[in-house]
Write a protein that holds these residues in place. Structure first.
Motif, PDB file in Angstrom:
ATOM      1  N   LEU A 280       1.356  16.763  10.200  1.00 62.90           N
ATOM      2  CA  LEU A 280       2.218  16.680  10.492  1.00 62.90           C
ATOM      3  C   LEU A 280       1.830  14.767   9.528  1.00 62.90           C
ATOM      4  CD1 LEU A 280       5.420  15.749  11.373  1.00 62.90           C
ATOM      5  CD2 LEU A 280       4.045  15.211  13.857  1.00 62.90           C
ATOM      6  N   GLN A 281       1.401  14.025  10.326  1.00 56.34           N
ATOM      7  CA  GLN A 281       0.575  12.458   9.451  1.00 56.34           C
ATOM      8  C   GLN A 281       0.835  12.832   7.485  1.00 56.34           C
ATOM      9  OE1 GLN A 281      -2.766  11.899  11.206  1.00 56.34           O
ATOM     10  NE2 GLN A 281      -1.726  12.240  13.323  1.00 56.34           N
ATOM     11  N   VAL A 282       0.258  13.888   7.285  1.00 54.89           N
ATOM     12  CA  VAL A 282       0.543  14.174   5.975  1.00 54.89           C
ATOM     13  C   VAL A 282       1.474  14.487   4.930  1.00 54.89           C
ATOM     14  CG1 VAL A 282      -0.740  15.653   3.542  1.00 54.89           C
ATOM     15  CG2 VAL A 282      -2.011  15.360   5.912  1.00 54.89           C
ATOM     16  N   LEU A 283       3.032  15.173   5.769  1.00 51.68           N
ATOM     17  CA  LEU A 283       4.107  15.398   5.503  1.00 51.68           C
ATOM     18  C   LEU A 283       4.322  14.198   6.064  1.00 51.68           C
ATOM     19  CD1 LEU A 283       4.731  18.827   6.622  1.00 51.68           C
ATOM     20  CD2 LEU A 283       4.410  18.494   4.186  1.00 51.68           C
TER      21      LEU A 283
ATOM     22  N   TRP B 183      13.914  15.421   5.906  1.00 55.78           N
ATOM     23  CA  TRP B 183      13.030  15.389   7.201  1.00 55.78           C
ATOM     24  C   TRP B 183      13.186  16.733   8.321  1.00 55.78           C
ATOM     25  CZ3 TRP B 183       9.624  11.289   7.507  1.00 55.78           C
ATOM     26  CH2 TRP B 183       9.311  10.634   6.437  1.00 55.78           C
ATOM     27  N   LEU B 184      13.886  17.612   8.192  1.00 59.76           N
ATOM     28  CA  LEU B 184      13.568  18.560   9.015  1.00 59.76           C
ATOM     29  C   LEU B 184      12.839  18.845   8.738  1.00 59.76           C
ATOM     30  CD1 LEU B 184      17.092  19.104  10.228  1.00 59.76           C
ATOM     31  CD2 LEU B 184      15.402  18.050  12.349  1.00 59.76           C
ATOM     32  N   VAL B 185      12.762  19.893   7.628  1.00 62.62           N
ATOM     33  CA  VAL B 185      10.769  20.453   6.888  1.00 62.62           C
ATOM     34  C   VAL B 185       9.288  19.735   7.645  1.00 62.62           C
ATOM     35  CG1 VAL B 185      10.522  21.427   5.379  1.00 62.62           C
ATOM     36  CG2 VAL B 185      12.697  21.628   5.651  1.00 62.62           C
ATOM     37  N   VAL B 186       9.819  18.072   7.139  1.00 62.61           N
ATOM     38  CA  VAL B 186       8.711  17.513   7.786  1.00 62.61           C
ATOM     39  C   VAL B 186       8.537  17.563   8.955  1.00 62.61           C
ATOM     40  CG1 VAL B 186       7.796  15.312   7.363  1.00 62.61           C
ATOM     41  CG2 VAL B 186       9.160  15.737   4.990  1.00 62.61           C
TER      42      VAL B 186
ATOM     43  N   TRP C  38       0.800  -0.961   0.107  1.00 59.23           N
ATOM     44  CA  TRP C  38       0.266   0.055   0.311  1.00 59.23           C
ATOM     45  C   TRP C  38       0.564   0.924   0.010  1.00 59.23           C
ATOM     46  CZ3 TRP C  38      -3.175  -2.044   4.750  1.00 59.23           C
ATOM     47  CH2 TRP C  38      -4.177  -3.170   4.756  1.00 59.23           C
ATOM     48  N   PRO C  39       0.720   2.224  -0.912  1.00 58.82           N
ATOM     49  CA  PRO C  39       1.056   3.771  -0.167  1.00 58.82           C
ATOM     50  C   PRO C  39       1.300   3.692   1.103  1.00 58.82           C
ATOM     51  CG  PRO C  39      -0.961   4.111  -1.479  1.00 58.82           C
ATOM     52  CD  PRO C  39      -0.778   2.462  -1.694  1.00 58.82           C
ATOM     53  N   TRP C  40       1.913   4.981   2.110  1.00 62.97           N
ATOM     54  CA  TRP C  40       2.200   5.271   2.912  1.00 62.97           C
ATOM     55  C   TRP C  40       1.139   5.846   3.310  1.00 62.97           C
ATOM     56  CZ3 TRP C  40       5.026   2.939   6.736  1.00 62.97           C
ATOM     57  CH2 TRP C  40       5.708   2.674   6.198  1.00 62.97           C
ATOM     58  N   VAL C  41       0.722   7.464   2.549  1.00 63.71           N
ATOM     59  CA  VAL C  41      -0.819   7.290   2.646  1.00 63.71           C
ATOM     60  C   VAL C  41      -2.026   6.700   3.187  1.00 63.71           C
ATOM     61  CG1 VAL C  41      -2.571   9.135   1.352  1.00 63.71           C
ATOM     62  CG2 VAL C  41      -0.214   9.080   0.995  1.00 63.71           C
ATOM     63  N   ALA C  42      -2.038   5.147   3.070  1.00 68.34           N
ATOM     64  CA  ALA C  42      -3.179   3.832   3.311  1.00 68.34           C
ATOM     65  C   ALA C  42      -3.210   3.847   4.120  1.00 68.34           C
ATOM     66  CB  ALA C  42      -3.493   3.147   2.243  1.00 68.34           C
TER      67      ALA C  42
END
Length: 443
Positions: free
Chosen positions: A211-214, A227-230, A140-144
């Motif tokens: 944060l979760q979406v990023l 990852w610091l920007v995320v 699955w994609p990580w969004v899922a």
């Protein structure tokens, strides 16, 4: 053939508790006016001055008065209809205000259990999806994978919006204030505090959702930023926590502490330097460790050369500091045990035992999970131990919470209600009890 007898011929322990409605000879749908008229009739008929002052007559008159006091009060009557006299007695014992006894409150409690069950179920699904995706069981994609968290965020936002839309209940009255303007000012402040609390909740949930979406997009390589920007939404939340802790600290300093003098009364005093340092440490050391931990994970994920064990060092430092705090609490308990009363000593012992249990649970969960994760990340194949094994403590805790919210706590509440209803129905069906000494046998 046995002669008839009333319940009042029996001893106190053998006497059935008569239903209040039957005692006043009214129906359960009787109005307040009908209850008042029925009480006057019964009081005149069974007053001890009229029927005699023997114990049975006095007790019956007291029961009639008790029935009127309960049925004439709307709240007590609702509780009596649902739980019988036991519920009313419990309500009166606890100061006359036991919200959970109110039938309307039970609906709210059931809704809370239902919402908590959904939330915990979503929290179980997320690590399950995470372990399957990390172990390659699904592609699955990580969004899922993050979908359960997105649903949970939407649910929290919906609850916050519903709470914001409702007019806040004002438990005060104009009699509590000097004038009507003061009362209105109090209502405006309460409404403003509610709006501020809702705004903070919205901000928290929105930042966590971003944060979760990023994170999901970064794992799917949709974005390739650092990852610091995320983690910027997380740093924003932590900055807010750090700012909010400042007025809370000053308020704690202003309140000071209390010592128990020789007479047993609390004596206020100012905090000493060590107590102020401890308050600052309690507020900012965990905060600093969280910030450092996220920074180290981000830097390591960006390709830094230090080990994964060093990356998770703030977690182990936090567990060690909690152990030090627990040891200090135990020493304080031993010092104060000599001068404390038996009740105070028992209370402090119970608190200490609860803290020990919490620490053991925290230490095992954190050390096991992080230790297994470090082992997984250090392995060249990056597949052993499996993610499901790493997350075993998480599944145990979440499953326990699920059982409590879905089954255990609602069942206890339901069984308690059913037992009181059964007892009440049994009292209604019980017409007469014959004392064993007065029964006719075949002998």
């Amino acid at each position: 053939m046995a002669s008839s007898s009333t319940a009042f011929d029996l001893d106190q322990n053998e006497r059935p508790v008569e239903d209040f409605y039957k005692l006043l000879d009214i129906s359960k749908n009787a109005t307040a006016e009908e209850i008042k008229k029925a009480y006057k009739r019964a009081a005149l008929k069974y007053h001890p001055d009229k029927v005699g002052s023997h114990p049975e007559a006095v007790e019956r008159f007291q029961r009639i008065r008790r029935a009127y006091d309960v049925l004439n009060d709307p709240d007590k009557r609702n509780i009596y209809d649902s739980y019988g006299e036991q519920g009313v007695t419990a309500m009166e014992t606890m100061g006359g205000r036991v919200p959970m006894f109110h039938p309307g409150m039970l609906v709210v409690i059931n809704r809370i259990f239902f919402l908590l069950t959904i939330c915990v179920a979503l929290l179980i699904l997320f690590p399950a999806f995470l372990s399957m995706r990390a172990d390659g069981k699904v592609q699955w994609p990580w969004v899922a994978v993050f979908t359960p968290l997105f649903i949970l965020d939407a649910l929290v936002l919906l609850i916050a919006w519903v709470n914001f839309s409702r007019e806040p209940e004002d438990e005060t009255s104009e009699e509590d204030f000097a004038d009507k303007e003061s009362h209105e000012e109090h209502k405006r402040k309460s409404k403003a505090e509610k709006r501020l609390s809702t705004a903070i909740t919205f901000t928290y949930v929105i930042l966590l959702t971003i944060l979760q979406v990023l994170i999901a997009l970064r794992l799917d390589s949709v974005i390739t930023t650092s990852w610091l920007v995320v983690s910027v939404p997380w740093f924003a939340l932590e900055a807010f926590h750090g700012i909010v802790a400042i007025p809370a600290l000053f308020s704690k300093f202003a309140m000071g502490a209390y010592d128990i003098d020789a007479s047993g009364d609390p004596s206020p005093r100012s905090l000493n330097a060590l107590e102020k340092l401890k308050a600052i440490s309690d507020a900012y050391v965990p905060w600093a460790l969280r910030v450092i931990q996220v920074v180290l994970i981000d830097v390591k994920a960006n390709g830094a050369a230090f080990s994964w064990a060093a990356t998770f060092s703030p977690v182990f430092i936090y567990v060690f500091l909690e152990l030090v705090s627990l040891v200090l609490s135990y020493q304080e308990y031993r010092r104060s045990r000599q001068s404390a009363t038996n009740e105070q000593a028992a209370e402090k012992k119970a608190v200490l035992g609860f803290n020990v249990f919490g620490f053991v649970l925290l230490a095992f969960t954190v050390c096991y999970t992080v230790g297994m994760l470090i082992t997984r990340l250090n392995n060249s194949d990056d597949t052993t131990p499996s993610s499901a094994v790493i997350l075993v403590p998480v599944f145990i805790i979440m499953s326990t919470l699920f059982c409590c919210t879905c089954c255990f706590l609602p069942t206890i509440l339901c069984c308690w209600k059913l037992s009181t209803m059964a007892a009440q129905e049994g009292e209604e069906e019980q017409v007469e009890i014959i004392n064993e000494d007065r029964r006719i046998t075949n002998e």
